[in-house]
Design a protein around this motif. Structure first.
Motif, short mmCIF file in Angstrom:
data_model
loop_
_atom_site.label_atom_id
_atom_site.label_comp_id
_atom_site.label_asym_id
_atom_site.label_seq_id
_atom_site.Cartn_x
_atom_site.Cartn_y
_atom_site.Cartn_z
N LEU A 46 23.47 14.79 -69.85
CA LEU A 46 24.55 14.28 -69.00
C LEU A 46 24.12 14.29 -67.54
O LEU A 46 24.40 13.35 -66.80
CB LEU A 46 25.80 15.14 -69.14
N VAL A 66 23.99 -6.38 -57.25
CA VAL A 66 24.92 -6.13 -58.35
C VAL A 66 24.25 -5.40 -59.51
O VAL A 66 24.91 -4.69 -60.26
CB VAL A 66 25.53 -7.47 -58.82
N LEU A 69 25.20 -1.87 -59.95
CA LEU A 69 26.53 -1.68 -60.53
C LEU A 69 26.46 -1.77 -62.06
O LEU A 69 27.06 -0.96 -62.79
CB LEU A 69 27.46 -2.77 -59.98
N VAL A 70 25.69 -2.74 -62.54
CA VAL A 70 25.50 -2.90 -63.98
C VAL A 70 24.85 -1.65 -64.57
O VAL A 70 25.26 -1.15 -65.62
CB VAL A 70 24.63 -4.14 -64.26
N ILE A 73 27.42 1.07 -65.02
CA ILE A 73 28.29 0.86 -66.18
C ILE A 73 27.56 1.24 -67.46
O ILE A 73 28.08 1.97 -68.32
CB ILE A 73 28.77 -0.59 -66.23
N HIS A 74 26.32 0.77 -67.59
CA HIS A 74 25.57 1.05 -68.82
C HIS A 74 25.33 2.54 -68.99
O HIS A 74 25.41 3.08 -70.09
CB HIS A 74 24.25 0.28 -68.79
N VAL A 77 28.50 4.21 -70.25
CA VAL A 77 28.68 3.97 -71.68
C VAL A 77 27.75 4.88 -72.49
O VAL A 77 28.15 5.49 -73.49
CB VAL A 77 28.44 2.48 -72.01
N LEU A 83 28.11 12.04 -75.69
CA LEU A 83 29.07 13.13 -75.91
C LEU A 83 29.59 13.10 -77.34
O LEU A 83 29.71 14.14 -77.99
CB LEU A 83 30.26 12.98 -74.96
N MET B 10 34.22 -3.65 -74.78
CA MET B 10 32.93 -2.98 -74.68
C MET B 10 31.80 -3.99 -74.67
O MET B 10 30.85 -3.89 -73.90
CB MET B 10 32.78 -2.02 -75.88
N LEU B 14 29.16 -4.66 -71.60
CA LEU B 14 27.71 -4.50 -71.70
C LEU B 14 26.98 -5.79 -71.38
O LEU B 14 25.83 -5.78 -70.94
CB LEU B 14 27.34 -4.02 -73.12
N TRP B 16 28.02 -8.09 -69.19
CA TRP B 16 28.18 -8.46 -67.78
C TRP B 16 26.99 -7.99 -66.96
O TRP B 16 26.60 -6.82 -67.01
CB TRP B 16 29.46 -7.83 -67.24
N SER B 17 26.39 -8.93 -66.22
CA SER B 17 25.28 -8.51 -65.37
C SER B 17 25.42 -9.17 -64.00
O SER B 17 24.49 -9.76 -63.48
CB SER B 17 23.95 -8.90 -66.01
N GLY B 18 26.60 -9.08 -63.44
CA GLY B 18 26.85 -9.69 -62.14
C GLY B 18 27.23 -11.15 -62.32
O GLY B 18 26.76 -11.81 -63.24
N LEU B 116 31.34 21.35 -78.61
CA LEU B 116 30.73 21.31 -77.29
C LEU B 116 31.23 22.41 -76.34
O LEU B 116 30.87 22.43 -75.19
CB LEU B 116 30.96 19.95 -76.64
#
Lengths: 124, 161
Positions: A46, A66, A69-70, A73-74, A77, A83, B10, B14, B16-18, B116
């Motif tokens: 983590l 950008v 930013l991507v 997000i990845h 996820v 977890l 979801m 995933l 989305w790349s700008g 956990l």
């Protein structure tokens, strides 16, 4: 500044992952090893994800591209998936071991074993 | 419905790349989400297309749980296990505890939380909802739920029952 934060996170990550490895050697049986292998590596990894996020945030504000930013997000996820799957994987391993007849070493009490012998063997 | 919305979002997240997302990707996302939702429906026919899982208040509490009590538990768990790795001080055993949860989601949530958090690892769950928990330092051979998972039982009930 951001570099320091990233280095700190990576250091925490390496420390806990190292402890996870040491626990594989220190602990006597599969169940106690799973404690080390799941908790320490989840927590450590983590922090690897946090390091990536901290780096991306810093780069995003510095360059405004950008793709950082991507990346954030990845990574989020991936951290969420980590977890859930790490805990579930440990659970599956522990359950499979117990059903295969591997008993916890040095155990002071084993309620699952008691239930299985009531039902007549570990075939429940 | 819940499976459909979550898998679609979801996928889009995933992909989305700008900039804008091409229509063909939206199409693939919709297709995959419909397949996932139908598969889930075939697997659990008694689950209807209800919207309860999409309630934003539940999602808010869920996020609060992840970043609040759960994160705290994860931190103390790691310090605890780290200490035991270094000192080698263990007293393991498998104890039984019954939190009295009825629904699959709350059982899963609690089992993962137990795994956990400090010194415990869920080994098995039987049909009566008893949890068999491997405890790395047994202080009481017949513990109550509070001893094992602290406030997580209440949280699992609040979030998923």
């Amino acid at each position: 500044m951001a570099v320091l934060v990233v280095i700190l996170f990576v250091a925490i990550c390496l420390f806990f992952n190292l402890l996870g490895v040491v626990s594989l050697f220190r602990f006597p049986d599969v169940y106690t090893r799973l404690h080390g292998a799941t908790k320490c590596t989840t927590f450590g990894t983590l922090f690897a994800a946090f390091a990536v996020i901290a780096h991306s945030v810093a780069r995003y504000f510095a360059t405004g591209e950008v793709r950082f930013l991507v990346l954030i997000i990845h990574t989020l996820v991936a951290a969420g998936a980590l977890l859930v799957t790490n805990a579930t994987g440990a659970h599956a391993l522990a359950r499979a071991s117990h059903r295969s007849g591997i008993m916890p070493a040095q155990a002071v009490v084993d309620r699952l074993e008691e239930r299985e012998s009531e039902k007549g063997g570990a075939t429940a | 419905m819940y499976v459909f919305v979550v898998s679609f979002l979801m996928y889009v997240l995933l992909v989305w790349s700008g900039g804008t997302i091409p229509a063909v990707e939206i199409g693939i996302g919709l297709f995959v989400a419909i397949v996932a939702a139908l598969l889930f429906r075939a697997w659990k026919p008694d689950r209807h297309w209800h919207l309860r899982g999409l309630n934003p208040i539940r999602w808010f509490w869920f996020l609060y749980y992840i970043f609040g009590p759960f994160a705290k538990g994860l931190l103390t768990a790691n310090i605890d296990v780290a200490k035991r790795v270094i000192t080698g001080e263990i007293r393991p055993g498998i104890v039984k505890v019954n939190p009295g949860l009825t629904n699959d989601l709350s059982k899963t949530l609690l089992a993962d939380s137990i795994t956990l958090t400090p010194g415990t690892l869920t080994v098995d769950i039987d049909d009566d909802g008893n949890y068999y928990v491997h405890w790395i330092y047994v202080t009481d051979e017949n513990p109550t739920g509070e001893d094992i998972y602290g406030p997580f039982g209440l949280w699992a009930r609040r979030l998923a029952e």
